[in-house]
Scaffold this motif. Structure first.
Motif, PDB file in Angstrom:
ATOM      1  N   LEU A   1       7.206   0.463  -5.656  1.00  0.00           N
ATOM      2  CA  LEU A   1       6.564   0.678  -4.351  1.00  0.00           C
ATOM      3  C   LEU A   1       5.484  -0.362  -4.095  1.00  0.00           C
ATOM      4  O   LEU A   1       5.299  -0.830  -2.967  1.00  0.00           O
ATOM      5  CB  LEU A   1       5.977   2.094  -4.281  1.00  0.00           C
ATOM      6  N   LEU A   2       4.771  -0.728  -5.147  1.00  0.00           N
ATOM      7  CA  LEU A   2       3.746  -1.769  -4.996  1.00  0.00           C
ATOM      8  C   LEU A   2       4.387  -3.096  -4.588  1.00  0.00           C
ATOM      9  O   LEU A   2       3.866  -3.821  -3.730  1.00  0.00           O
ATOM     10  CB  LEU A   2       2.970  -1.929  -6.313  1.00  0.00           C
ATOM     11  N   ASP A   3       5.535  -3.358  -5.195  1.00  0.00           N
ATOM     12  CA  ASP A   3       6.249  -4.588  -4.882  1.00  0.00           C
ATOM     13  C   ASP A   3       6.641  -4.623  -3.387  1.00  0.00           C
ATOM     14  O   ASP A   3       6.440  -5.622  -2.690  1.00  0.00           O
ATOM     15  CB  ASP A   3       7.503  -4.629  -5.761  1.00  0.00           C
ATOM     16  N   ILE A   4       7.166  -3.488  -2.924  1.00  0.00           N
ATOM     17  CA  ILE A   4       7.578  -3.397  -1.514  1.00  0.00           C
ATOM     18  C   ILE A   4       6.347  -3.485  -0.606  1.00  0.00           C
ATOM     19  O   ILE A   4       6.356  -4.169   0.428  1.00  0.00           O
ATOM     20  CB  ILE A   4       8.358  -2.084  -1.258  1.00  0.00           C
ATOM     21  N   ALA A   5       5.279  -2.789  -1.007  1.00  0.00           N
ATOM     22  CA  ALA A   5       4.042  -2.811  -0.200  1.00  0.00           C
ATOM     23  C   ALA A   5       3.499  -4.232  -0.099  1.00  0.00           C
ATOM     24  O   ALA A   5       3.007  -4.649   0.967  1.00  0.00           O
ATOM     25  CB  ALA A   5       2.999  -1.895  -0.841  1.00  0.00           C
ATOM     26  N   HIS A   6       3.601  -4.953  -1.189  1.00  0.00           N
ATOM     27  CA  HIS A   6       3.107  -6.329  -1.189  1.00  0.00           C
ATOM     28  C   HIS A   6       3.913  -7.189  -0.210  1.00  0.00           C
ATOM     29  O   HIS A   6       3.344  -7.935   0.597  1.00  0.00           O
ATOM     30  CB  HIS A   6       3.201  -6.895  -2.604  1.00  0.00           C
ATOM     31  N   ASP A   7       5.241  -7.051  -0.281  1.00  0.00           N
ATOM     32  CA  ASP A   7       6.099  -7.818   0.624  1.00  0.00           C
ATOM     33  C   ASP A   7       5.864  -7.415   2.078  1.00  0.00           C
ATOM     34  O   ASP A   7       5.798  -8.268   2.969  1.00  0.00           O
ATOM     35  CB  ASP A   7       7.573  -7.611   0.258  1.00  0.00           C
TER      36      ASP A   7
ATOM     37  N   LEU B   1      -2.415   0.298   2.588  1.00  0.00           N
ATOM     38  CA  LEU B   1      -1.236   0.619   1.779  1.00  0.00           C
ATOM     39  C   LEU B   1      -1.243  -0.184   0.475  1.00  0.00           C
ATOM     40  O   LEU B   1      -0.991   0.346  -0.613  1.00  0.00           O
ATOM     41  CB  LEU B   1       0.038   0.318   2.572  1.00  0.00           C
ATOM     42  N   LEU B   2      -1.570  -1.461   0.611  1.00  0.00           N
ATOM     43  CA  LEU B   2      -1.603  -2.317  -0.575  1.00  0.00           C
ATOM     44  C   LEU B   2      -2.687  -1.844  -1.553  1.00  0.00           C
ATOM     45  O   LEU B   2      -2.453  -1.757  -2.768  1.00  0.00           O
ATOM     46  CB  LEU B   2      -1.862  -3.764  -0.145  1.00  0.00           C
ATOM     47  N   ALA B   3      -3.838  -1.505  -0.988  1.00  0.00           N
ATOM     48  CA  ALA B   3      -4.934  -1.038  -1.850  1.00  0.00           C
ATOM     49  C   ALA B   3      -4.567   0.267  -2.548  1.00  0.00           C
ATOM     50  O   ALA B   3      -4.788   0.426  -3.760  1.00  0.00           O
ATOM     51  CB  ALA B   3      -6.198  -0.851  -1.008  1.00  0.00           C
ATOM     52  N   ALA B   4      -3.970   1.193  -1.784  1.00  0.00           N
ATOM     53  CA  ALA B   4      -3.598   2.491  -2.375  1.00  0.00           C
ATOM     54  C   ALA B   4      -2.509   2.313  -3.427  1.00  0.00           C
ATOM     55  O   ALA B   4      -2.505   2.996  -4.454  1.00  0.00           O
ATOM     56  CB  ALA B   4      -3.131   3.442  -1.275  1.00  0.00           C
TER      57      ALA B   4
ATOM     58  N   GLN C   1      -0.388   6.318   3.802  1.00  0.00           N
ATOM     59  CA  GLN C   1      -0.285   4.905   4.184  1.00  0.00           C
ATOM     60  C   GLN C   1       1.165   4.491   4.387  1.00  0.00           C
ATOM     61  O   GLN C   1       1.481   3.758   5.315  1.00  0.00           O
ATOM     62  CB  GLN C   1      -0.955   4.020   3.117  1.00  0.00           C
ATOM     63  N   TRP C   2       2.038   4.989   3.513  1.00  0.00           N
ATOM     64  CA  TRP C   2       3.452   4.659   3.688  1.00  0.00           C
ATOM     65  C   TRP C   2       3.979   5.217   5.010  1.00  0.00           C
ATOM     66  O   TRP C   2       4.743   4.544   5.723  1.00  0.00           O
ATOM     67  CB  TRP C   2       4.285   5.206   2.521  1.00  0.00           C
ATOM     68  N   LEU C   3       3.579   6.432   5.330  1.00  0.00           N
ATOM     69  CA  LEU C   3       4.058   7.040   6.580  1.00  0.00           C
ATOM     70  C   LEU C   3       3.556   6.269   7.804  1.00  0.00           C
ATOM     71  O   LEU C   3       4.245   6.177   8.820  1.00  0.00           O
ATOM     72  CB  LEU C   3       3.612   8.511   6.652  1.00  0.00           C
TER      73      LEU C   3
ATOM     74  N   LEU D   1       8.213  -1.324   9.201  1.00  0.00           N
ATOM     75  CA  LEU D   1       8.858  -2.060   8.113  1.00  0.00           C
ATOM     76  C   LEU D   1      10.164  -2.679   8.609  1.00  0.00           C
ATOM     77  O   LEU D   1      10.813  -2.152   9.523  1.00  0.00           O
ATOM     78  CB  LEU D   1       9.170  -1.121   6.944  1.00  0.00           C
ATOM     79  N   THR D   2      10.533  -3.766   7.980  1.00  0.00           N
ATOM     80  CA  THR D   2      11.828  -4.376   8.307  1.00  0.00           C
ATOM     81  C   THR D   2      12.938  -3.478   7.743  1.00  0.00           C
ATOM     82  O   THR D   2      12.697  -2.720   6.795  1.00  0.00           O
ATOM     83  CB  THR D   2      11.948  -5.764   7.665  1.00  0.00           C
TER      84      THR D   2
END
Lengths: 300, 68
Positions: free
Chosen positions: A45-51, A71-74, B31-33, B39-40
């Motif tokens: 998830l961190l990887d996706i958040a970073h991208d 999101l990245l920070a969390a 945050q994800w929500l 998102l792409t």
């Protein structure tokens, strides 16, 4: 089935039902260690958040930009949760010396006056002090990891023909316990200074050893809390570098003000002057000075 | 259409997966929500895949289910 077992089973069943329904709350921060799968998922998830943050931060919508940063920070926080900290007990674990330190010492054998305000010992067991050559005002600084001590009526450094140098200190002369990375060249240590404590190696020893031996502060938490340290661990031979660090677990322990005796590396203990101190001889040489006595000696 | 691609188009389904995730705490879920609609499709597919795979029952849960 007893009533208690029935209740336990019902509770387990409720838990399983909640898990199947997906209403089990997330584990609280700082709770039980996350299992491997959860950590792997958080890393993905961190990887996706970073991208995602790489393109979301250019969004015309300010709320989206902020959300992507949050999101990245969390995600980073979630990944770092549960990782072992460097200092489990709140104190940094000190790496022992890889080689002994000996620099700035006089080249000729003899006795040299020592500035009594300048003596310090860092977490790694390196002593530092200022001394002067006979007849000279200029102070020179020395660093040394293998140093013997002798209780005396003067503060002097003795460089013998053979063997480790000897620091003759008065009973009330402090050895300042400092951090290994402290500024040792310009600072003058004072009581109340954060991160340093005065150590009085001979304080509780009513009959100090008549010959030079190695003294170490006891191993316990909060040694550099500012409070004076008045107990010592004494040995005939220098301990290995790993046992001279302060903060390394499992090396030596001693207690001030306790009723029992401290524990030395060798497991031999002695009580000095009504307070605890330890006498150890890593090479298993003789030992004397049982509990309750007001004097102790170590024989080689 | 593969499952991740289908999942990527199903924003509501992704929301449910995020809400049910046991690995994430509430702040992370929130945050994800928030960013989910932006998102792409590729990242949504990755997110879908990660969450579905991450929700596979652990060996302990499987053993518990078997004992039922």
């Amino acid at each position: 089935m007893s009533r208690r077992e029935r209740r336990l089973r019902q509770r387990q069943e409720r838990g399983r039902t909640r898990a199947r329904a997906g209403v089990v709350p997330a584990r609280p921060a700082g709770g039980p260690a996350q299992d491997v799968e959860e950590r792997a998922l958080l890393a993905r998830l961190l990887d996706i958040a970073h991208d995602a943050s790489t393109y979301l931060r250019f969004s015309p919508n300010a709320a989206v930009r902020v959300s992507s940063a949050l999101l990245l920070a969390a995600s980073l926080a979630a990944c770092s949760e549960g990782e072992p900290s460097e200092a489990p007990s709140g104190e940094a674990v000190v790496q022992p010396l890889s080689q002994e330190v000996r620099s700035g010492l006089p080249t000729k054998p003899g006795k040299y006056p020592v500035d009594r305000e300048s003596v310090s010992r860092d977490d790694k067991g390196v002593y530092r002090f200022a001394y002067s050559e006979p007849g000279q005002q200029e102070k020179k600084r020395a660093s040394i990891s293998l140093l013997r001590f002798l209780s005396a009526n003067e503060d002097t450094l003795e460089v013998p023909e053979q063997g480790d140098p000897i620091l003759r200190l008065q009973k009330e002369t402090p050895v300042w316990l400092t951090a290994a990375d402290a500024d040792h060249t310009t600072v003058i240590y004072r009581t109340g200074m954060p991160g340093v404590s005065p150590w009085y190696p001979f304080f509780y020893i009513s009959n100090p050893f008549p010959r030079p031996v190695y003294y170490d502060p006891p191993q316990r938490a909060g040694l550099r809390s500012g409070e004076p340290v008045r107990d010592s661990v004494v040995s005939n031979t220098a301990k290995p570098a790993a046992q001279r660090t302060l903060g390394a677990p499992g090396a030596v322990s001693g207690r001030a003000g306790g009723t029992g005796s401290g524990t030395a590396v060798s497991g031999r203990t002695g009580t000095l002057g009504g307070k605890s101190a330890s006498v150890s001889s890593p090479k298993s040489s003789g030992f004397s000075g049982g509990s309750g006595g007001s004097s102790a000696g170590a024989s080689s | 259409m593969s499952a991740p691609e289908a999942g990527a188009q199903d924003v509501w389904g992704l929301e449910q997966l995020i809400r049910r995730s046991r690995a994430m705490d509430q702040a992370l879920k929130r945050q994800w929500l928030r960013v989910l609609p932006y998102l792409t499709p590729g990242d949504r597919a990755r997110l879908y895949q990660a969450l579905v795979e991450g929700q596979a029952p652990s060996p302990t849960e499987q053993a518990a289910a078997r004992s039922q």
